[in-house]
Design a protein around this motif. Sequence first.
Motif, mmCIF file in Angstrom:
data_model
loop_
_atom_site.group_PDB
_atom_site.id
_atom_site.type_symbol
_atom_site.label_atom_id
_atom_site.label_comp_id
_atom_site.label_asym_id
_atom_site.label_seq_id
_atom_site.Cartn_x
_atom_site.Cartn_y
_atom_site.Cartn_z
ATOM 1 N N ARG A 507 0.770 -1.426 -0.043
ATOM 2 C CA ARG A 507 0.036 -0.373 0.071
ATOM 3 C C ARG A 507 0.922 1.284 -0.263
ATOM 4 N N THR A 508 1.718 0.973 1.037
ATOM 5 C CA THR A 508 2.663 2.274 0.631
ATOM 6 C C THR A 508 3.409 2.650 -1.108
ATOM 7 N N LEU A 509 3.721 1.492 -1.239
ATOM 8 C CA LEU A 509 4.766 1.551 -2.571
ATOM 9 C C LEU A 509 4.015 1.638 -3.667
ATOM 10 N N THR A 510 2.416 1.439 -3.276
ATOM 11 C CA THR A 510 1.233 2.188 -4.574
ATOM 12 C C THR A 510 0.856 3.424 -4.235
ATOM 13 N N LEU A 511 0.807 4.393 -3.238
ATOM 14 C CA LEU A 511 1.021 5.277 -2.874
ATOM 15 C C LEU A 511 2.060 6.502 -3.181
ATOM 16 N N ILE A 512 2.883 5.455 -2.853
ATOM 17 C CA ILE A 512 4.676 6.993 -3.127
ATOM 18 C C ILE A 512 4.766 6.939 -5.268
ATOM 19 N N SER A 513 4.495 5.455 -5.822
ATOM 20 C CA SER A 513 3.823 5.320 -6.850
ATOM 21 C C SER A 513 3.670 6.073 -7.544
ATOM 22 N N LYS A 514 1.933 6.094 -7.698
ATOM 23 C CA LYS A 514 1.107 7.558 -7.765
ATOM 24 C C LYS A 514 1.725 8.848 -7.514
ATOM 25 N N ALA A 515 1.799 8.937 -6.904
ATOM 26 C CA ALA A 515 2.578 10.465 -6.606
ATOM 27 C C ALA A 515 3.773 10.345 -7.467
ATOM 28 N N ILE A 516 5.133 9.776 -7.745
ATOM 29 C CA ILE A 516 5.870 9.991 -8.708
ATOM 30 C C ILE A 516 5.197 10.033 -10.155
ATOM 31 N N GLN A 517 4.087 9.287 -10.442
ATOM 32 C CA GLN A 517 3.645 9.018 -11.837
ATOM 33 C C GLN A 517 3.082 10.564 -12.253
ATOM 34 N N THR A 518 2.418 11.471 -10.985
ATOM 35 C CA THR A 518 2.286 13.015 -11.018
ATOM 36 C C THR A 518 3.211 13.525 -11.007
ATOM 37 N N LEU A 519 4.295 13.559 -10.244
ATOM 38 C CA LEU A 519 4.843 14.824 -10.461
ATOM 39 C C LEU A 519 5.581 14.592 -11.654
ATOM 40 N N GLY A 520 6.139 13.173 -12.318
ATOM 41 C CA GLY A 520 6.723 13.345 -13.108
ATOM 42 C C GLY A 520 6.002 13.929 -14.476
ATOM 43 N N SER A 521 4.514 13.680 -14.410
ATOM 44 C CA SER A 521 3.582 14.274 -15.732
ATOM 45 C C SER A 521 3.690 16.554 -14.942
ATOM 46 N N TRP A 522 4.142 16.737 -14.464
ATOM 47 C CA TRP A 522 4.089 18.139 -14.052
ATOM 48 C C TRP A 522 5.001 18.030 -14.808
ATOM 49 N N GLY A 523 6.669 17.973 -15.684
ATOM 50 C CA GLY A 523 7.075 18.502 -16.294
ATOM 51 C C GLY A 523 6.647 18.686 -17.407
ATOM 52 N N SER A 524 5.658 18.191 -18.140
ATOM 53 C CA SER A 524 4.806 18.233 -19.552
ATOM 54 C C SER A 524 3.348 19.967 -19.003
ATOM 55 N N LEU A 525 2.706 20.084 -18.186
ATOM 56 C CA LEU A 525 1.647 20.830 -17.232
ATOM 57 C C LEU A 525 1.607 22.137 -16.857
ATOM 58 N N THR A 526 1.438 23.554 -17.961
ATOM 59 C CA THR A 526 1.774 24.346 -17.433
ATOM 60 C C THR A 526 1.340 24.992 -15.615
ATOM 61 N N LYS A 527 0.341 23.760 -15.282
ATOM 62 C CA LYS A 527 -0.379 23.748 -13.785
ATOM 63 C C LYS A 527 -0.605 22.696 -12.889
ATOM 64 N N SER A 528 -0.428 22.335 -11.982
ATOM 65 C CA SER A 528 -1.218 20.503 -11.502
ATOM 66 C C SER A 528 -2.637 21.017 -11.298
ATOM 67 N N LYS A 529 -3.318 19.413 -12.631
ATOM 68 C CA LYS A 529 -4.108 19.062 -11.846
ATOM 69 C C LYS A 529 -5.328 18.082 -11.496
ATOM 70 N N LEU A 530 -4.949 18.670 -9.772
ATOM 71 C CA LEU A 530 -5.559 18.510 -9.048
ATOM 72 C C LEU A 530 -6.426 18.019 -9.383
ATOM 73 N N SER A 531 -7.009 18.112 -9.630
ATOM 74 C CA SER A 531 -8.644 17.972 -9.635
ATOM 75 C C SER A 531 -8.727 16.991 -10.217
ATOM 76 N N SER A 532 -7.690 16.087 -11.175
ATOM 77 C CA SER A 532 -7.779 15.164 -11.942
ATOM 78 C C SER A 532 -8.011 13.823 -10.929
ATOM 79 N N PHE A 533 -7.475 13.505 -9.921
ATOM 80 C CA PHE A 533 -7.558 12.876 -8.332
ATOM 81 C C PHE A 533 -8.554 12.700 -8.273
ATOM 82 N N LYS A 534 -9.147 11.023 -8.325
ATOM 83 C CA LYS A 534 -10.649 10.366 -7.438
ATOM 84 C C LYS A 534 -10.563 11.307 -6.306
ATOM 85 N N GLU A 535 -9.873 10.687 -5.443
ATOM 86 C CA GLU A 535 -9.259 10.532 -4.143
ATOM 87 C C GLU A 535 -8.929 12.044 -3.414
#
Length: 821
Positions: A507-535
């Motif tokens: 479960r811990t690794l899953t949460l870390i993985s989700k975070a890494i995916q999001t942080l990695g995609s920020w390099g291609s976005l102008t602003k964060s899309k927190l609204s895309s998270f269901k949780e």
Amino acid sequence: MAAGDGGDEVRVLQNLRGKIYDAKHLVPNKMRDFFCTINLDQEEVFRTQVVEKSLSPYFGEEFYFEIPRTFQWLSFYIYDKSVLQKDLRIGKVSIKKEDLCKYTGKENWFMLQPIDSNSEVQGKVHLELKLNELITDNGSVCQQLVVHIKECHGLPLINGQNCDPYATVSLVGPSRNDQKKTKVKKKTSNPQFNETFYFEVTRSSSYTKKSQFQVEEEDIEKLEVRVDLWNNGNLVQDVFLGEIKVPVKVLRNDSFQAWYLLQPRENGNKSSKTDDLGSLRLNICYTEDCVLPSEYYGSLRNLLLKSSDVQPISASAAYILSEVCRDKYDAVLPLVRLLLHHHKLVPFVAAVAELDLKDTQEANTVFRGNSLATRCVDEMMKIVGKHYLKVTLKPVIDEICESPKPCEIDPIKIKEGDNVEINMENLRYYVDKVFREIVRSSISCPTLMCDVFYSLRHLAAKRFPNDPHVQYSAVSSFVFLRFFAVAVVSPHTFHLRPHHPDAQTSRTLTLISKAIQTLGSWGSLTKSKLSSFKETFMCEFFKTFQEEKFTESVKKFLDDVSSTESKEPSGVSEPVHLKEGEMYKRAQGRTRIGKKNFKKRWFCLTSREFTYHKQQDKEPIFTIPIKNILAVEKLDENSFNKKNMFQILHGEKPLYIQANNCVEASEWIEALCRVTRSNQKRLSFYHPSAFLNGNWLCCKATIENTVGCAPCTADVPADTQIEIDGDRETERIYSLFTINMSKLQKLEEACGSIAVYQGPRKEPDDYSNFTIEDSVATFHTLKQITDIIDKLNESHEKYRKKRSSSAKYGSEENPIVGKVS
């Protein structure tokens, strides 16, 4: 000579991959600690971690290994772990080798079978059988059966030790059971019996009349030879090891000599309770390839290697292979390895990626699907990125798994007494640490990965010239989403951890993985899309991050790993870690008093040295520089009456090592041979056995430093990081084309239809799922493929006939071994 690039022999190569998912409704009906093993016959070759306190344990462990020997059964055993007593076997799933094809590539629930000692067999026995005609003193003729039991091979270990085997030899018929017995051979799994037994088969009428007993002359059609193997129990009951049965009628007046595979007893494994032990969910993929000499594959290999030059790419042989395979993964695995081996992967990936981008309408969905391009890059990263993952992620993954901090931030799942704020701090600590290791790792990224990322980046920018961020998302979709994030959530799959983590750590690794995916995609976005998270809790978590800081770090990292600037190849500045694990080594007897026994040690192989340690993470107690290794070879079992042994010759006394099973021994020998192949002083000859009691057991020479009596066998690729057998991969592709020949024919018909009728398609047809950009070019390639496959079919058929004609009744090549109708 690289493996698979020559030689006259046909090589039969087997491998097994798959996944052990979970079990359910296990008996006994109590919360227990369970684990699962994989066995080739009775030899354990893989073991999962223990899942505690569960009746439906989830193992979630993937496996892959080459199978180095013949076997009859692939078995999965469920064990109840015991602390004080012997682990209890609950049940098993046993699949006969011939039936594995029924389950290949599919996820299945298997009912657990009861474990019966009469069905637990392995090994083979070497027999010579002969029928003689004898003339008795009164001139009548009778027949005599001669059974010469020569040796056995591969008998199972009993309680972890070599057994004390003996054999009973019987002539059995409706009214007789004549039995004889060999001597017991001590402490060996490969006993040499060399005993001959004689049986009277038919009796003359004069013999019958003189006998006090009325024995009717028996019909030879009903007689059979039975050989049973047993382990001598001394003070306890003897253990059944297997049997074979041969009808006397097959002998006629001929002499038969063959290896017979031992079989279970006919009444073995029969129980009325077959539906109440529980079940096990598995995915199994077994392949067996008969690899011909290299010259047979020239035409197919060349056709595949020029795929990236074909216009359009959809008309190439490599692309057509992916089109006709039901599961693209089956095609991608050998295709990527073959193209990688011949330095043709980067242009092919670029070509199929360009085709992929034609169908991509929005920049934010670039390389997000499971296309041929994305799967090829995924497989490439798994192959060439192993060391990169280890140097980047292994230390932090080890910390998370071995000293876990509570990180649950979902209010619904949080445990009583835990504090959400503290857990969020813990998670933030781990995410920061993993992210920092990744963005600092560009210097370690393999050059091949950088070359592929460079191509993808520029293709994406060309496809969407008005989007300045697509060049980053094209690369981040692979390196963050499909590489690092996947390795974090499944570290055992990438050999970062030995087993699937427990539920809390997962479960811990899953949460870390989700975070890494999001942080990695920020390099291609102008602003964060927190609204895309269901949780909601993940939205709250990301509010603590400074987006601009992370965006700049990601962009710099992506610039570095998709640059064409020259950099040091990965692993030059530090030794490449190749393999490690626990095995037994024999004391080398450097002192006169030292006892030469076997001790458990932790072994580690890098591109620089081979070491062993008292325990993992301890300083080495013995080191052999790679440059000093002269040869690595198997060691005959008769040296120490131990299986799975090999020897490292390095100038002093040989280092004798015992692996835990045949797969592990084979992997260590291959890894050591690969890294030492270019050594200048490699030996040409070695001793297959040990020097004991003043002489070599193999050649009986009495001088310890005398030249070896057998030629060295090792001959493998020099590349220590990527071992690819080009011929084996080409053979696999041939097999895939052969299996899908009907689809190739449909595709050929489709090309003909399109060439004749150029109008619009009004409704779906047989070829609507195929990509046909140029019907003429595709048809031309298809004709080349079918012509090449036809020729290879002829070569394989010649081999099959040769193998069939040389196989004798009961031999290993004969599938009806030991069966009596």
